[in-house]
Write an enzyme that holds these catalytic residues in place. Structure first.
Site, mmCIF file in Angstrom:
data_model
loop_
_atom_site.group_PDB
_atom_site.id
_atom_site.type_symbol
_atom_site.label_atom_id
_atom_site.label_comp_id
_atom_site.label_asym_id
_atom_site.label_seq_id
_atom_site.Cartn_x
_atom_site.Cartn_y
_atom_site.Cartn_z
ATOM 1 N N LYS B 78 44.962 51.306 57.849
ATOM 2 C CA LYS B 78 45.781 50.117 58.118
ATOM 3 C C LYS B 78 47.029 50.543 58.872
ATOM 4 O O LYS B 78 47.632 51.580 58.558
ATOM 5 C CB LYS B 78 46.154 49.451 56.786
ATOM 6 C CG LYS B 78 46.896 48.124 56.929
ATOM 7 C CD LYS B 78 47.227 47.505 55.560
ATOM 8 C CE LYS B 78 47.869 46.138 55.702
ATOM 9 N NZ LYS B 78 48.168 45.512 54.393
ATOM 10 N N SER B 157 46.687 40.590 53.990
ATOM 11 C CA SER B 157 47.115 41.140 55.272
ATOM 12 C C SER B 157 46.215 42.259 55.796
ATOM 13 O O SER B 157 46.188 42.499 56.995
ATOM 14 C CB SER B 157 48.532 41.677 55.145
ATOM 15 O OG SER B 157 48.563 42.800 54.264
ATOM 16 N N SER B 181 46.663 41.418 49.314
ATOM 17 C CA SER B 181 46.310 41.828 50.673
ATOM 18 C C SER B 181 45.152 42.812 50.774
ATOM 19 O O SER B 181 44.689 43.103 51.876
ATOM 20 C CB SER B 181 47.529 42.430 51.377
ATOM 21 O OG SER B 181 48.401 41.408 51.771
#
Lengths: 484, 493
Positions: B78, B157, B181
């Site tokens: 990420k 997210s 997330s």
């Protein structure tokens, strides 16, 4: 001693509280491993944490915590076993995180007290409200480029102790005495080097005036004063300014002011209305700081003797004057020098020799005690020679001068230069007889009632002995001969 | 080729060790998969050269018998994780061009254990969002498609992470979970996502959103792979003061423990108005699976659940407003020049932060302001303590809690972006675990009538990730979830 200030409309009482920022003596910063050494090249002492790079996290430096505890103990303050670090949020170019990590609602040290020994021998107790740990900011330099500011982050994140007093001081002199005493305690503890020129110790002064014993007036805060002189100047200026405003029918604005060192005046920086909203909240990157009681106990047991304790011994047990005691204890090094030099000697005599001769010589030569060639034992030895009558005080001064220059032992100097005091009554009587024989007229005048001439005869005998005659014996024998 | 992509991480590890496949082969297959699925926009940077170098090094360690836990396994990261020498932007314009000199602890742990870095994955800007729609790189797309062929969000997210793992463009991926997330995108993309106990994984080197809630965790296609990655990435880190010095048990050993004799709580407050009937049905199915496997299902009460979301949307923005103050144009990232310092700040932050980030900074600044602090921030912290107490008392009687992962399946890209509050509701089942610091796992349990994956969530006691893996494995076996998304590398078979 009254501290009241006379205005046009009557007397005013000055109320002063101080916030002192003392840089914690530590090798590394409060939350990063970066070094704290003064005088490094700009931005040389900056870690990723100090520069607030993305994803960086603070980790508490336990030595800074111990230093704060030691300081709290030295101020006879309550140590809070649980304290909390908060974020004080504001934007500035030399504050990389956009917040300062500080302690707001739960500081590491609570209420304490600091004793002021006033010049007249009285003491005053100044309340300590709290002590908390916080990060220093960096430095902005606005004079390096025509349109840009340069930023030096070396100081960023250095540990500070903010020590907040109660509004207990009543004059600029008391405020200065407070800072001097606080500095002395910090230096004894080794928790701050107290170097005001390098910014290791700075004060914000809160000043207000009121009618004696009345309600507190509105205060102003003058920021960042880095010398005792500036502290006193700023207070004096604020007191005069505030009295004038009030006496002219005006009101004091609660505001933050800046001190101008070139003019000795203060000017408004920002008003209460413009005050930042710092949006304090507990720093979620740090857990509450929990200190085991055992750690406090250990630090307490290892605490050095502090100025108050030493002073009490000096003025009590040793019988020194308040003045001599104050001079000797201001620095830890001086106090331990004194203790070593005076052990087993006449304490008052050693104090006298230290404060007058030793400090005088150091001042004159621009040396400090650390570079001084006269060891405590040597000074003690010199006083010993006076005590046992080997030399007179007058001769001792010459011996001391040689000691100061060469670092030699007093006894050795006395031996080498043949300065040993003459205490042989036969030899002294012979000198007295010579003096009397050579001054018939004066003898007659003396015996006719001119007592004052006695000093003249003493002087002549001492001169004849090159200062080495025992003055007590000279007095005694001379009086017997002249009066007998 | 498609054979390589269909291997689980555990299977790939075995094949690598036995010499059936090589690490460079596997890396190459995944790099091609990344290219193939590029339209999903789940990568924001591909580090092909580094992947091949790391794979070659892995092959050497495998040959010499020094293989780490995930030796040779291709991993996506990420973009919230700082990776040395590789741009790390939190998918924000304000960090444009920012390339750290340092490696986050979690990714360093993964590389130490032999992981092969494929690249940086798309996410919501500063991890603020539930659909990966706030990214400066544009939205990542869910490899699953609705019946109408409309593009769906992968959740957020960590949308890029979930999308990439589901699309077989990464075998494993890192995520971070502040309010859901990891778990919500895992559910939306039909994969397994774990938010560990707060303090399990170091936050050092991860761009902070809300420090007291942020926690890194693994994405995988199977429960066992998830345990494997978790084992590699977690651990105490003295550089993170909130990192827990609690030993991580053998998670692989927990996989086959079963649930016999376990008490699983079902919170009555998680039945919400307007909840998708299919979600409720799947939840009940999950309970039945666990009961059949020997667990005792117990109804529990978590009375303060309804206050979790409002409390979260005060605490998270409050911390974010302060955490994001460092992006000021002074030292790195974007700077928009202006005449004064204050104007430079304003211009830089206006240009650098997207709308959602600005909204949360404003909310956070507001709730911390003098006069509002007590009413908002302090009150929210009280609610947080009550929520934690709810869980504490529940865990006196149950070993874990089963809930739906999300109130709905994935929604279309763009559909809800104008209504932030509806978007915030996506986190309703996931947020409480963040507030209480508990571990939570989301895993696929079935498809809805549109053919989209729906997930279940298992919550556990602090530091009891092991039980979640035991339970997860039982659900995984019972659900036998084998459906494939429309868009995935190597075909849908």
């Amino acid at each position: 001693m009254s501290n009241l200030v006379e205005g046009r409309t009557g007397e005013w009482e000055v109320v002063i509280g101080l916030e002192v920022h003392a840089q914690v003596a530590s090798n590394a910063k409060l939350f990063s491993g970066a070094p704290t050494a003064f005088g490094a090249d700009p931005n040389a002492n900056v870690s990723l944490v100090d520069a607030a790079m993305p994803g960086m996290l603070p980790v508490i430096n336990q030595e800074c915590v111990r230093q704060a505890i030691r300081t709290g103990l030295g101020l006879k303050a309550e140590i809070n076993l649980v304290s909390v670090f908060d974020r004080k949020n504001y934007f500035y170019a030399d504050l990389p995180q956009g917040y300062q990590i500080s302690q707001y609602k739960q500081p590491i040290v609570g209420e304490g007290v600091l004793r002021l020994d006033m010049p007249d021998g009285t003491t005053r107790e100044i309340g300590i409200e709290r002590l908390h740990l916080e990060q220093d900011a960096g430095k902005s330099m606005h004079d390096q480029h025509p349109s840009k500011s340069y930023i030096d982050l070396n100081r960023t994140g250095v540990a500070l102790m903010e020590i907040v007093s109660r509004p207990d001081m009543r004059s600029a002199a008391e405020a200065a005495a407070y800072v001097r005493k606080l500095r002395s305690i910090l230096r004894y503890l080794g928790t701050c080097d107290g170097n005001m020129e390098e910014g290791s110790l700075r004060a914000d002064v809160n000043v207000s005036v009121r009618r004696p014993g009345g309600e507190f007036g509105t205060r102003t805060e003058t920021k960042n004063l880095n010398s005792l002189r500036f502290i006193q100047q700023a207070i004096d200026y604020e007191v005069a300014r505030q009295i004038e405003i009030i006496e002219d029918g005006g009101e004091i604005d609660q505001e933050t002011r800046l001190f101008d060192t070139s003019t000795g005046t203060t000017r408004a920086m920002r008003s209460k209305e413009d005050a930042h909203d710092y949006r304090y909240f507990p720093d979620p990157d740090l857990l509450p700081l929990v200190i085991p009681q055992e750690e406090v106990d250990e630090l307490s047991a290892a605490l050095p003797e502090l100025p108050d304790q030493i002073r009490d011994r000096l003025t009590g047990e040793y019988g020194l004057s308040a003045y001599d005691a104050a001079v000797i204890i201001e620095e830890r090094e001086t106090a331990s020098y004194y203790e070593a030099a005076s052990a087993g000697r006449d304490r008052k005599l050693v104090a006298n020799w230290m404060t007058v001769e030793l400090f005088g010589a150091l001042n004159k030569s621009g040396q400090t005690l650390a570079d001084c060639k006269v060891t405590p034992a040597a000074l003690g030895g010199l006083v010993g020679l006076i005590e046992d009558g080997t030399i007179s005080g007058k001769i001792a001064k010459d011996v001391f001068a040689t000691m100061f220059e060469t670092g030699k032992d007093a006894a050795a100097i006395v031996e080498e230069q043949g300065l040993k005091q003459v205490s042989d009554s036969g030899a002294i009587e012979a000198m007295i007889d010579e003096v009397i024989a050579a001054n018939d007229d004066k003898v007659a005048e003396y015996r006719g009632g001119k007592d004052k001439l006695f000093g003249f005869f003493v002087g002549q005998v001492m001169k004849a002995s090159k200062g080495q005659a025992n003055p007590g014996m000279v007095n005694q024998l001379l009086r017997a001969k002249l009066d007998g | 080729m498609s054979d390589l992509l269909s291997l689980s991480a555990v299977a790939a590890r075995a094949a690598l060790d036995s010499g059936e496949i090589s690490a460079p082969e596997l890396a190459t297959a995944y790099l091609e998969a990344v290219e193939q699925t590029a339209p999903l926009n789940n990568y924001v940077a591909v580090t092909a050269d580094r992947a091949l170098e790391m794979a070659t090094a892995s092959q050497g360690r495998i040959a010499s018998g020094d293989a780490g836990l995930i030796e040779g396994i291709p991993v996506g990261v990420k973009d919230l994780f700082c990776t040395a020498g590789v741009a790390s932007t939190a998918c924000s314009r304000i960090l444009e061009g920012f390339t750290p000199t340092y490696e986050s602890t979690v990714t360093a742990n993964l590389w130490r254990e032999g992981g092969v870095m494929l690249g940086k994955l798309n996410c919501d800007e500063f991890a603020m969002g539930s659909g990966n729609e706030t990214s400066a790189f544009g939205p990542a797309i869910n490899p699953w498609q609705g019946a109408d062929g409309v593009d769906l969000v992968p959740g957020g997210s960590s949308g890029g992470s979930a999308s990439a793992v589901a699309a077989r463009a990464a075998l494993l991926a890192t995520g971070t979970d502040t309010g859901g997330s990891i778990r919500q995108p895992a559910a939306f993309c039909g994969i397994v996502g774990m938010k560990p106990t707060y303090g399990r994984c170091s936050r050092w080197g991860i761009v902070a959103f809300a420090s007291s809630l942020d926690q890194a965790g693994p994405f995988s296609r199977t429960v066992a792979d998830n345990a494997l990655m978790m084992q590699a990435m977690a651990g105490h880190d003295p550089k993170d003061s909130t990192s827990a010095d609690t030993p991580l048990p053998d998670l692989m050993a927990a996989l086959d423990k079963g649930v016999k004799g376990m008490k699983i709580g079902v919170p009555s407050e998680y039945v919400m108005d307007g909840m998708d009937g299919e979600v409720v049905a799947l939840w009940e199915q999950g309970q039945a699976w666990l009961r059949d496997a020997g667990a005792e299902l117990v109804e529990i009460s978590l009375p303060h659940t309804k206050y979790a979301l409002p409390a979260y949307y005060i605490i998270a923005p409050a911390e974010a407003s302060s955490n994001l103050a460092r992006y000021d144009g002074v030292r790195y990232g974007l700077r928009v020049e202006a005449d004064s310092l204050d104007e430079m700040y304003a211009a830089t932050r206006a240009a650098g932060f997207g709308e959602e980030v600005q909204r949360r900074i404003l909310i956070g600044t507001y709730v911390l302001s003098a006069g509002y602090y007590d009413a908002y921030y302090l009150k929210a912290q009280k609610v947080r303590r009550l929520i934690k107490q709810d869980f504490d008392s529940a865990f006196e009687t149950v070993d874990a809690i089963l809930t739906p992962a999300t109130p709905t399946a994935a929604f279309p890209v763009g559909r809800k972006v104008d209504d932030p509050v509806t978007n915030y509701l996506n986190d309703v089942f996931t947020v409480p675990a963040n507030l209480a610091g508990l571990p939570g796992m989301a895993l696929p349990a079935g498809l809805n009538s549109d053919g989209l994956p729906l997930g279940l969530q298992i919550l556990g006691r602090p530091f009891d990730e092991a039980s979640l893996y035991s339970i997860g494995r039982v659900i995984e076996d019972a659900a036998a979830f084998s459906a494939a998304p429309q868009h995935r590398a190597g075909g849908a078979s």
